[in-house]
Design an enzyme around this catalytic site. Sequence first.
Site: not given
Ligand code: COA
Length: 291
Positions: A197, A112, A154, A169
């Site tokens: 990695p 989305s 990437y 990035k």
């Molecule tokens: N596939 C598709 N869409 C996804 C998804 C997935 N796996 N995970 C989340 N989303 C979408 C949600 O549905 C939402 O969109 P919508 O409102 O249109 O439905 C949007 O992304 C935001 O998700 P939300 O969970 O509300 O955001 P958040 O701020 O709480 O979390 C993330 C952010 C999604 C990046 C979460 O994984 C996170 O907090 N990560 C932090 C740690 C991290 O990622 N570190 C890096 C590791 S490589």
Amino acid sequence: MHTQPMLKDNALKGKTYVVTGGGTGLGKAMSTYLLQLGANVVITSRKLEVLQQTAEELEAKTGGKVLAVACDVRDAEQVEQLLAKSLEQFRAVDGLLNNAAGNFISPTERLSANAFSTIIDIVLKGTVNCSLAFGKHWIKEKQAASMLNIVTTYAFTGSGYVVPSACAKGGVLALTRSLAAEWGHHQIRCNAIAPGPFPTKGAWDRLLPGEMAKKFDFKNRVPLKRVGDHQELANLAAYLLSDFSGYINGEVITIDGGEWLQGAGQFNGLEIVPDEMWDDLEKMIRGTKGS
Ligand code: COA
């Protein structure tokens, strides 16, 4: 050897660094090493409980001082608070490690608009918010400082299935080089690390969920046939944040065992050809002479 600490004892004594996303994973590993080298560290993320636990653990392990500050880097107001609290506790900040990130794998057509912008907001806007707040402060105080941004390989090539992250990035890399040129005369250096990695629980669960971890073993993609060790990333980060790298500015250093070039070179996949087969291939190739 690569798992050993690199810099001399007390190399960062009296310095203070702010590490975003410092409560877990690679941010925690880099924070640990900065502390072991004598620095004070401010760790920050959205989850105060996790941060406080990490702060306690790292203080006990290293004898250093850790300040845990809850801060969502997407929110410029909260970032200003992070700066204020860091200064209140340690009087000055010498460096900023923009490590906080968000990412998950997904075919892009399934995303989305909010999913896309959530990643851009954390990675690009979060880095911008922190760089702006701390940069303005350093310029005002006429203080030399070092900024270090964690990107990814990437960021150069782009990558499918993590497109928001690749866009963000790529932007952080442009920010790194731009600020290095613009703020160099303020004695503010800005560099980046592009890690390959380096396994962490958080990233691996998101990027290689379930069976994916077995099917898509990253170490097979690396010419050195191993993944990175956290200490070797921490060594590089500490060096780039320290004054030892004082003439390095606007650089991105890849630390990936050769992974991204392995993927880029058209013929690198030929490593699967066994020696015996090369004898036959050589004959065939030589046989084409003059044809
Ligand atoms: N596939 C598709 N869409 C996804 C998804 C997935 N796996 N995970 C989340 N989303 C979408 C949600 O549905 C939402 O969109 P919508 O409102 O249109 O439905 C949007 O992304 C935001 O998700 P939300 O969970 O509300 O955001 P958040 O701020 O709480 O979390 C993330 C952010 C999604 C990046 C979460 O994984 C996170 O907090 N990560 C932090 C740690 C991290 O990622 N570190 C890096 C590791 S490589």
